[in-house]
Motif scaffolding. Structure first.
Motif, short mmCIF file in Angstrom:
data_model
loop_
_atom_site.label_atom_id
_atom_site.label_comp_id
_atom_site.label_asym_id
_atom_site.label_seq_id
_atom_site.Cartn_x
_atom_site.Cartn_y
_atom_site.Cartn_z
N CYS A 22 -20.88 61.88 -3.08
CA CYS A 22 -21.63 60.96 -2.24
C CYS A 22 -22.82 61.71 -1.68
O CYS A 22 -22.65 62.68 -0.93
CB CYS A 22 -20.76 60.40 -1.13
N ALA A 23 -24.01 61.30 -2.09
CA ALA A 23 -25.24 61.91 -1.60
C ALA A 23 -25.76 61.10 -0.41
O ALA A 23 -25.72 59.87 -0.43
CB ALA A 23 -26.28 61.94 -2.71
N THR A 24 -26.24 61.80 0.58
CA THR A 24 -26.70 61.13 1.80
C THR A 24 -28.16 61.45 2.10
O THR A 24 -28.67 62.50 1.70
CB THR A 24 -25.85 61.54 3.00
N SER A 25 -28.79 60.55 2.78
CA SER A 25 -30.15 60.78 3.26
C SER A 25 -30.31 60.06 4.59
O SER A 25 -29.50 59.20 4.95
CB SER A 25 -31.19 60.27 2.26
N GLY A 26 -31.33 60.44 5.32
CA GLY A 26 -31.53 59.82 6.62
C GLY A 26 -31.22 60.80 7.73
O GLY A 26 -31.63 61.95 7.68
N ARG A 27 -30.45 60.36 8.71
CA ARG A 27 -30.13 61.21 9.85
C ARG A 27 -29.32 62.42 9.43
O ARG A 27 -28.75 62.48 8.35
CB ARG A 27 -29.37 60.40 10.90
N THR A 28 -29.26 63.39 10.28
CA THR A 28 -28.59 64.65 9.99
C THR A 28 -27.16 64.42 9.51
O THR A 28 -26.36 63.80 10.20
CB THR A 28 -28.56 65.53 11.25
N PHE A 29 -26.88 64.93 8.32
CA PHE A 29 -25.59 64.71 7.69
C PHE A 29 -24.44 65.21 8.54
O PHE A 29 -23.39 64.56 8.66
CB PHE A 29 -25.60 65.41 6.32
N SER A 30 -24.63 66.34 9.16
CA SER A 30 -23.54 66.94 9.93
C SER A 30 -23.24 66.18 11.23
O SER A 30 -22.30 66.52 11.94
CB SER A 30 -23.86 68.40 10.26
N SER A 31 -24.01 65.14 11.51
CA SER A 31 -23.76 64.32 12.70
C SER A 31 -22.64 63.32 12.50
O SER A 31 -22.23 62.66 13.46
CB SER A 31 -25.03 63.56 13.09
N TYR A 32 -22.14 63.20 11.27
CA TYR A 32 -21.17 62.14 10.96
C TYR A 32 -19.90 62.67 10.33
O TYR A 32 -19.93 63.59 9.49
CB TYR A 32 -21.80 61.15 9.97
N GLY A 33 -18.79 62.05 10.73
CA GLY A 33 -17.60 62.18 9.93
C GLY A 33 -17.80 61.36 8.66
O GLY A 33 -18.60 60.42 8.63
N MET A 34 -17.09 61.73 7.61
CA MET A 34 -17.25 61.06 6.32
C MET A 34 -15.89 60.59 5.81
O MET A 34 -14.86 61.19 6.11
CB MET A 34 -17.88 62.01 5.30
N GLY A 35 -15.93 59.54 5.04
CA GLY A 35 -14.68 59.01 4.50
C GLY A 35 -14.87 58.38 3.14
O GLY A 35 -15.99 58.08 2.73
N TRP A 36 -13.75 58.22 2.46
CA TRP A 36 -13.70 57.48 1.20
C TRP A 36 -12.71 56.33 1.35
O TRP A 36 -11.61 56.53 1.89
CB TRP A 36 -13.27 58.38 0.04
N PHE A 37 -13.12 55.19 0.89
CA PHE A 37 -12.28 54.00 0.86
C PHE A 37 -12.31 53.44 -0.55
O PHE A 37 -13.16 53.82 -1.36
CB PHE A 37 -12.81 52.96 1.84
N ARG A 38 -11.38 52.55 -0.83
CA ARG A 38 -11.38 51.90 -2.15
C ARG A 38 -10.98 50.45 -2.01
O ARG A 38 -10.30 50.06 -1.05
CB ARG A 38 -10.47 52.64 -3.12
N GLN A 39 -11.40 49.68 -2.99
CA GLN A 39 -11.11 48.25 -2.94
C GLN A 39 -10.89 47.71 -4.35
O GLN A 39 -11.69 47.98 -5.26
CB GLN A 39 -12.25 47.49 -2.27
N VAL A 40 -9.83 46.96 -4.50
CA VAL A 40 -9.55 46.23 -5.72
C VAL A 40 -9.97 44.79 -5.49
O VAL A 40 -9.78 44.24 -4.40
CB VAL A 40 -8.05 46.31 -6.07
N SER A 41 -10.56 44.20 -6.50
CA SER A 41 -11.04 42.83 -6.37
C SER A 41 -9.93 41.90 -5.86
O SER A 41 -8.81 41.92 -6.38
CB SER A 41 -11.54 42.33 -7.73
N GLY A 42 -10.24 41.16 -4.81
CA GLY A 42 -9.28 40.23 -4.25
C GLY A 42 -8.38 40.83 -3.19
O GLY A 42 -7.56 40.12 -2.60
#
Length: 126
Positions: A22-42
């Motif tokens: 996951c590539a990020t841009s914008g505000r300082t990356f280290s200012s945020y916790g990061m997460g991964w989520f997933r979704q199956v259709s429906g």
């Protein structure tokens, strides 16, 4: 504002591995916790893994614990999800998310995340 772009999804056989980035841009990356989520259709989006701003705290869904590893590189503004021993039930669209301000906390609640990527498809064949 933070922009997130996932990559690395694809088709893999059961038992195989993939690395999502996951590539990020914008505000300082280290200012945020990061997460991964997933979704199956429906179905509802579900938590997969989270990592604190510091990188020192991680949290995983029980379904992926021991198989998936989340990590981050603050200098490169990247977050990774190493996925091993993949199962057909891991098939989903995977989303990267940014949010949370506590330096040492990793979050599993989607409401803690303010920014989301567009997702990348992971398909695991049996």
């Amino acid at each position: 504002q933070v922009q997130l772009v996932e990559s690395g999804g694809g088709l893999v056989q059961a038992g195989g591995s993939l690395i999502l980035s996951c590539a990020t841009s914008g505000r300082t990356f280290s200012s945020y916790g990061m997460g991964w989520f997933r979704q199956v259709s429906g179905k509802e989006r579900e938590f997969v893994a989270g990592i604190s701003r510091s990188g020192g705290t991680t949290v995983y869904a029980d379904s992926v614990k021991g198989r998936f590893t989340i990590s981050r590189d603050n200098a490169k503004r990247l977050v990774y999800l190493q996925m091993n021993s993949l199962k057909p039930e891991d098939t989903a669209v995977y989303y990267c998310a940014a949010g949370g301000s506590n330096y040492y906390s990793a979050y599993s609640d989607s409401h803690e995340y303010d920014y989301w990527g567009q997702g990348t498809q992971v398909t695991v064949s049996s």
